[in-house]
Design a protein around this motif. Structure first.
Motif, PDB file in Angstrom:
ATOM      1  N   HIS A  75       0.290  -1.102   0.187  1.00 42.29           N
ATOM      2  CA  HIS A  75      -0.021  -0.224  -0.485  1.00 42.29           C
ATOM      3  C   HIS A  75       0.773   1.203  -0.353  1.00 42.29           C
ATOM      4  N   VAL A 285      -8.026   0.106   4.147  1.00 42.88           N
ATOM      5  CA  VAL A 285      -9.090  -1.116   4.491  1.00 42.88           C
ATOM      6  C   VAL A 285      -8.806  -1.533   5.481  1.00 42.88           C
ATOM      7  N   ASP A 287      -9.594   0.159   8.567  1.00 47.34           N
ATOM      8  CA  ASP A 287     -11.049   0.178   9.158  1.00 47.34           C
ATOM      9  C   ASP A 287     -12.095  -1.499   9.100  1.00 47.34           C
ATOM     10  N   LEU A 288     -12.044  -2.254   8.037  1.00 44.90           N
ATOM     11  CA  LEU A 288     -12.294  -3.661   8.123  1.00 44.90           C
ATOM     12  C   LEU A 288     -11.669  -4.643   9.036  1.00 44.90           C
ATOM     13  N   PHE A 289     -11.086  -4.540   9.795  1.00 49.02           N
ATOM     14  CA  PHE A 289      -9.887  -5.428  10.522  1.00 49.02           C
ATOM     15  C   PHE A 289     -10.634  -5.877  11.372  1.00 49.02           C
TER      16      PHE A 289
ATOM     17  N   LYS B 265     -20.074  -0.718   6.573  1.00 52.83           N
ATOM     18  CA  LYS B 265     -20.177  -0.130   7.751  1.00 52.83           C
ATOM     19  C   LYS B 265     -20.083   0.489   8.620  1.00 52.83           C
ATOM     20  N   LEU B 288      -8.871 -11.281   7.565  1.00 47.93           N
ATOM     21  CA  LEU B 288      -7.956 -10.854   8.052  1.00 47.93           C
ATOM     22  C   LEU B 288      -9.613 -10.065   8.449  1.00 47.93           C
ATOM     23  N   PHE B 289     -10.714  -9.834   7.646  1.00 46.87           N
ATOM     24  CA  PHE B 289     -11.905  -8.657   7.806  1.00 46.87           C
ATOM     25  C   PHE B 289     -12.974  -9.125   8.505  1.00 46.87           C
ATOM     26  N   ASN B 290     -13.756  -8.334   9.164  1.00 37.67           N
ATOM     27  CA  ASN B 290     -14.586  -8.319   9.778  1.00 37.67           C
ATOM     28  C   ASN B 290     -15.821  -7.603   9.641  1.00 37.67           C
TER      29      ASN B 290
END
Lengths: 339, 339
Positions: A75, A285, A287-289, B265, B288-290
């Motif tokens: 990134h 991303v 924030d999605l973790f 989200k 890793l996503f939630n």
DNA sequence: AAGCTAGCCGGGAACGATTGCATAGATTTT
DNA sequence: AAAATCTATGCAATCGTTCCCGGCTAGCTT
């Protein structure tokens, strides 16, 4: 096959010499307005474009700059590349991107290739494997302009653009300390990289400020910056096998941070119950973790822009430049904390 | 400044002519073994490298290929680029990467620039904005070899490498249906892209197979493929404002999938309570996503490799090629489901 | 001994563009 | 009226490489 038109074509069609045509197109005062008009109109009509290769050969420059990064899938680097392109294109330069995949051999091959291909300058971020920069040295001495960003070579005198790694690392470590962590490990890339050294220093300073002991056992290096899953996994396992198991990890590096989270998940080590984590990352991303990752973000886009501006200035300078700057940009700590 | 050695230098130093030196280096049978040896040794000693620019001018080829993608920061594309590089470098070709950022204008400018810079061929994945490919047509007619991958132009006759978008979309939709979803929306990129059309078709087929009605209201287009947050947000809001609110979304596109998760989200729409989601993505950190994202993964690396092999075959073909293939690679559904 | 071939090598054109110098004719200066 | 200056154009060299063409020297044939 695809035959572009040349000066000669125009000259023949118009009964002029190639020199007259060339001068007419470059709008020299030596050519009469009528001739200019005729030439310009005809050139427009057949959609004439000067052959950049012939120009490169003649002028010994190519209006292109080479970029060397470890991976575009990182990134930080993809954002830096966007910054590089934004400046380069506006100044009429091409950008040729090459990836080292953290390998010294590929870095060397790519750079040699770019140099022989007559790029006018180089934007370099060293690979994790690289410790010997003598081949870069020799290119630099022969007069090839180069600017380093992020991962710099200390022994080469040129412009360098870096983030305030020390401060970023300090803040990330301090964040963990303030959360109450006492045994903070440090997972980092290869030991000779400039960023590793600086981030380690920030980590140490934070420990010292808050009276925590520095332990060499708590520092784990990944010589390939987390390119291989096993490398990261081994490092994490070693940390977790220590007698005094760490209660937090501060991770230096974008790929490494993400990789470490994957490892922790696979090893069923839970965040924040079992361990706390902060790391360097420019992912958008995060924030999605889940678990969340508090991260140090570098101004990648700006770093790319500044590096490119400085490089172009070097390239276009009429006289050799002997005064070089090291520009340090601030990082920002992005706190992500599920309460 | 940096003066590389030339044939002339060698010739002068050795008291030979440039033609002899050239032939000795290219190992022609006309040159005596002794002369060859002398020349080779001297060339080695002064580290002679032929000037690729002069070669390009002479041979009318540059041993480089141009790549046009929307963004390197997209997981699918960065993986495809790695595939492209792996083949290109092994065959001695340079890779020049350019980004369109989904803009037609930038795509056109980049491609024209690459073509004038004498790349030997082009690997193209169209931008979301592009519907007019006439400028590509004309380059193609003039004989510039090109191969499309992922986002192809139907009206240009050349090799094309795509994923089985229909089947991938079918499976992703079917997965939602089997989970019990009845009102499945479809969020996709711009309507004229080949991948959008094919994925829409797979979505429709799944609905039909399981006796669910197709509703135009449930299909939302993002003309810039989710480049802008607002675009995605608006689409999601419109979907959620429908009278018969969807209970699932199937998303076509890497960037769009991630973008949609962020939007959901932020809007505090929970997965899977409020809505179910599947999407196309090649991200390697989806684990890793939630919330988790069940995703359709494309064989990006292989697609890049195959496209490059075919392009090089076109470039090196002695005779014009009139038979073109469309190669379709299988996708895989990666189920991620927190129970 | 004259001619032929083969082996080995140099001269020079070509790729496409720029540019210093030369030149022819027109115009101005002295 | 002669000389100087100016205008508009062409010639040719240059960048580094390849390759066609031709030349020279052996050694061989007849």
């Amino acid at each position: 096959m695809f035959e572009p038109s040349t000066l000669k074509d125009i000259a023949k069609a118009l009964g002029l010499s190639t020199s007259t045509v060339s001068r007419a197109l470059r709008d020299t005062h030596e050519i009469s307005p009528e001739t200019k008009k005729i030439v310009l109109e005809y050139a427009e009509k057949i959609n004439y474009r000067p052959n950049p290769i012939a120009l490169s050969l003649k002028e010994r420059r190519s209006k292109s700059i080479g970029v060397i990064v470890s991976e575009v899938a990182n990134h930080y680097f993809s954002q830096a590349i966007n910054g590089i392109e934004s400046i380069a294109y506006s100044r009429g330069y091409h950008v040729i991107i090459t990836q080292t995949h953290e390998s010294y051999e590929r870095e060397k091959a790519n750079i040699q290739h770019l140099a022989s291909r007559s790029v006018d300058g180089l934007l370099v971020s060293l690979s994790a494997e690289t410790s010997d920069t003598s081949y870069l040295q020799s290119l630099h001495k022969r007069g090839l302009p180069m600017v380093f960003f992020d991962r710099v070579a200390d022994d080469i005198e040129t412009h360098k653009i870096i983030a305030n790694n020390e401060k970023g690392a300090f803040e990330a470590t301090e964040f963990l300390i303030k959360k109450g962590c006492k045994r903070i490990a440090h997972l980092t890339s290869s030991s000779h990289l400039s960023i590793s050294i600086e981030r380690l220093e920030g980590y140490k300073q934070a420990l010292e400020k808050y009276g925590l002991p520095f332990k060499q056992d708590y520092v784990k290096y990944c010589p390939h910056g987390g390119m291989f899953y096993e490398e990261t996994e081994t490092a994490v396992k070693e940390l977790m096998a220590l007698q005094e198991k760490p209660d937090a990890i501060f991770i230096a590096g974008d790929r490494l941070s993400i990789g470490c989270l994957v490892v922790l998940k696979n090893l069923r080590i839970n965040i924040p119950e079992d361990i706390n984590v902060t790391g360097f990352s420019n992912s958008d991303v995060l924030d999605l973790f889940n678990p969340p990752l508090t991260s140090v973000r570098q101004p990648a886009f700006e770093m790319g822009q500044i590096a490119t501006e400085k490089l172009i200035k070097l390239i276009e300078s009429k006289y050799p430049v002997y005064e070089f700057e090291k520009e340090v940009l601030e990082t920002s700590l992005q706190v992500r904390d599920d309460l």
